[in-house]
Design a protein around this motif. Sequence first.
Motif, PDB file in Angstrom:
ATOM      1  N   LEU A 253       1.133  -1.582   0.428  1.00  0.00           N
ATOM      2  CA  LEU A 253       0.347  -0.397  -0.136  1.00  0.00           C
ATOM      3  C   LEU A 253       0.403   1.531   0.504  1.00  0.00           C
ATOM      4  CD1 LEU A 253      -2.400  -0.946   3.004  1.00  0.00           C
ATOM      5  CD2 LEU A 253      -2.921  -0.532  -0.222  1.00  0.00           C
ATOM      6  N   ASN A 254       2.254   1.423   0.267  1.00  0.00           N
ATOM      7  CA  ASN A 254       3.175   2.220   0.868  1.00  0.00           C
ATOM      8  C   ASN A 254       3.529   2.764  -0.731  1.00  0.00           C
ATOM      9  OD1 ASN A 254       4.714   3.913   3.749  1.00  0.00           O
ATOM     10  ND2 ASN A 254       3.541   2.421   3.719  1.00  0.00           N
ATOM     11  N   GLY A 255       3.576   1.401  -1.461  1.00  0.00           N
ATOM     12  CA  GLY A 255       4.205   1.904  -2.263  1.00  0.00           C
ATOM     13  C   GLY A 255       3.710   1.655  -4.017  1.00  0.00           C
ATOM     14  N   LEU A 256       2.458   1.355  -3.805  1.00  0.00           N
ATOM     15  CA  LEU A 256       1.223   2.121  -4.692  1.00  0.00           C
ATOM     16  C   LEU A 256       0.944   3.977  -4.557  1.00  0.00           C
ATOM     17  CD1 LEU A 256      -0.809  -0.643  -4.292  1.00  0.00           C
ATOM     18  CD2 LEU A 256       1.450  -0.400  -6.483  1.00  0.00           C
TER      19      LEU A 256
ATOM     20  N   ARG B 161      16.819  -3.135  -6.913  1.00  0.00           N
ATOM     21  CA  ARG B 161      15.269  -2.889  -8.211  1.00  0.00           C
ATOM     22  C   ARG B 161      16.158  -2.756  -8.976  1.00  0.00           C
ATOM     23  NH1 ARG B 161      14.538   1.664 -10.915  1.00  0.00           N
ATOM     24  NH2 ARG B 161      15.896   2.772  -9.278  1.00  0.00           N
ATOM     25  N   ARG B 162      17.379  -1.747  -8.989  1.00  0.00           N
ATOM     26  CA  ARG B 162      17.278  -1.411 -10.526  1.00  0.00           C
ATOM     27  C   ARG B 162      17.944  -3.388 -11.304  1.00  0.00           C
ATOM     28  NH1 ARG B 162      21.836   0.399 -10.191  1.00  0.00           N
ATOM     29  NH2 ARG B 162      21.904   1.295  -7.967  1.00  0.00           N
TER      30      ARG B 162
ATOM     31  N   PRO C  84       8.258  -0.246  -9.053  1.00  0.00           N
ATOM     32  CA  PRO C  84       9.384   0.282  -7.790  1.00  0.00           C
ATOM     33  C   PRO C  84       7.919  -0.241  -6.318  1.00  0.00           C
ATOM     34  CG  PRO C  84       9.345   1.701  -9.249  1.00  0.00           C
ATOM     35  CD  PRO C  84       8.633   0.390  -9.782  1.00  0.00           C
ATOM     36  N   PRO C  85       6.654  -0.465  -6.686  1.00  0.00           N
ATOM     37  CA  PRO C  85       5.906  -0.644  -5.767  1.00  0.00           C
ATOM     38  C   PRO C  85       6.147  -1.606  -4.440  1.00  0.00           C
ATOM     39  CG  PRO C  85       4.539   0.702  -6.792  1.00  0.00           C
ATOM     40  CD  PRO C  85       5.401   0.170  -7.308  1.00  0.00           C
TER      41      PRO C  85
ATOM     42  N   SER D 188      13.303  -0.127   2.761  1.00  0.00           N
ATOM     43  CA  SER D 188      12.545  -0.933   1.639  1.00  0.00           C
ATOM     44  C   SER D 188      11.644   0.137   0.711  1.00  0.00           C
ATOM     45  CB  SER D 188      11.976  -1.229   1.911  1.00  0.00           C
ATOM     46  OG  SER D 188      10.882  -1.018   2.807  1.00  0.00           O
ATOM     47  N   GLY D 189      11.030   1.663   1.264  1.00  0.00           N
ATOM     48  CA  GLY D 189      10.274   3.011   0.575  1.00  0.00           C
ATOM     49  C   GLY D 189       9.129   2.627   0.963  1.00  0.00           C
TER      50      GLY D 189
END
Length: 458
Positions: free
Chosen positions: A66-69, A256-257, A263-264, A320-321
Motif C-alpha cells: 500500500l505504501n509503494g502504490l 530494484r535496478r 517500484p511498489p 525499502s520504501g
Amino acid sequence: MPRINLVEPAVMLATVLQWLFLATITGVIVGTGTSVFLHGLFFLTDSTAGIPLWLQMVLLPIGGLLNGLLLYYGYRLNSTGLKDSAIAAVHTQAGRMPFKTLAIKPVAAIITLACGGSAGKEGPCSHIGGTLASGLGRLFHLNPELQKRLVACGVSAGFASVFGTPIAGAIYGVEVLAAGRIRHDFIFPAIIAGVSSFQISKFWGIPYSYYQLHLLPDFSEALFLKTIAIGIACGLAAWLFVDMVRVSHRLFDALRRRMNLWPPMLPFLGGVLLAVLILFVPTDYLGLSLPLMDSALAGDVMPSFGFFWKTLLVAITLGSGFYGGIVTPQFVIGAVTGGALAPLLGMSPALGAAVGLVAVVAAASNTPVAAILMGVELFGGVAGTGYVAGAAIAAYLIIGHRSVYPDQLLAYPKSSWIQLQSGLPMGQEKVRLSYGLLRGISRFRLGRRLERLFRRHR
C-alpha cells in the motif's frame, strides 16, 4: 544635540508585529493539521496494537505494498517539479513546496505504523507544517525570503505539536536546516509558531508525555564524565543508525535496478523481510516503540543489543520504501542505549536513558541546541541540564559529518582538524585533514610522518 534616528526601531517593531501575525496564524493552522493526523494515527495504531504474531506478519507486506502504490502513483500529481522536502524548500526552492501531495506522506505514515513498520510520527508533521506554511505564504504573496522563513516556521510548528516541546521544536526546525549554523532571524517567528501550534494541539486534545528524573544527585564531575561516556557511545550508535538507513536505501535500490522490479514491490519485499525478522526479534521494536522508551526512562535496564534491533528494523522499513518519521526512532535508540550502559557505569538507568535519548537526537540530526532544550522540556527543570548538555555535544562531535537528512547543509566543520567545503549537503562533501594543524605538530616524530603522508596525498 545628536539627532535620534527612529527609523530602525520602527522597522524592527514592525518586524515583530509582522511575525506575531504570520507565525501565529501558521502555528494555529499547522497545529490543527498535525492534530488531525495524530488523532487518525492514534486511532489506527491502537486498533492494531496487540494483534497476534501471524496477523502482524500478514499486515507488514500488505502495508508495504500500500505504501509503494500510494507513493508511486500519488507523486504523479506533482507536476511542479518541486521536491516535497521542507529543507530543500528553504535552501533551493525559495520556500515553495507542492501542495497537491500534502496528504500523501501523512497517509503513508499511518499505513506504515498501523501495519507495524518501524518508524516515527514527526516526519509527516514537519511535512504538513512546511507544506501548509508554503501555501499560506503564497496566499499572502510573500517575497521569497519571507516565504523561506514561513516554511521554517511551519516545520518548527510541526515538531512542537508532535512532541509537546514548543521551544525545542521551534529551535529544531531552524537548527536542522544547516549543521553548524542557526539563522537567528528565523528564531523569533519559529518560537511564536511553535508555541501557537503546541497550544492549539492541546486544545484539540493531543496528549503529551513528560518525565521527571527523581532523586537526581547534586552535580559532580565524576557523574558528568560518565554522561560524556554515554554521549560518546550514543554518538557511535547514531553513526550506525545513519549509515544503516543509507546503506539499506542503496541495497534496495540496487535490487530494484538489477531485477528490474516494479517500484511498489520494494516496500512489499521490505515488509516480507520484517515479517521474517520478527520471528527472531521482539515485536517491541516494531511501530513507534514508545512503550520501550517509556520503560527505559522509568529506570528499567535495557537489553545490550536493543539499539541494534531497533536500528535494523528502522533501516529496513525506511530503506525499502515505507514512509515514516526518523526522529522518534532516535528517541528510542538513545533511551535504550543509555539505559543499557548506565548500570555498567554505576549510574541510574533512568538518567542514562534520558541523556542517551537527547544525545542520539543531537548527533543523528545535528541539532545539539534543540536536543538540550528538548531534555529540559521533557524531563523538567534544569538540575540535569549539565549532564544532558555534555552527552549531547559529545555525541554531536563523535558522529562526524553525517545526517539522517540528505538535504541538510554543512555550514562549518565540527573540528578545526578537518577542512570541508561549506554549503554542500551532508554526505557529499569530502573530508580533508587540515594541513595547518599537521604542520603545527610536525615538531613531533608522529607529526612529521603525518605531514609527509598528507603532502603525498594532497
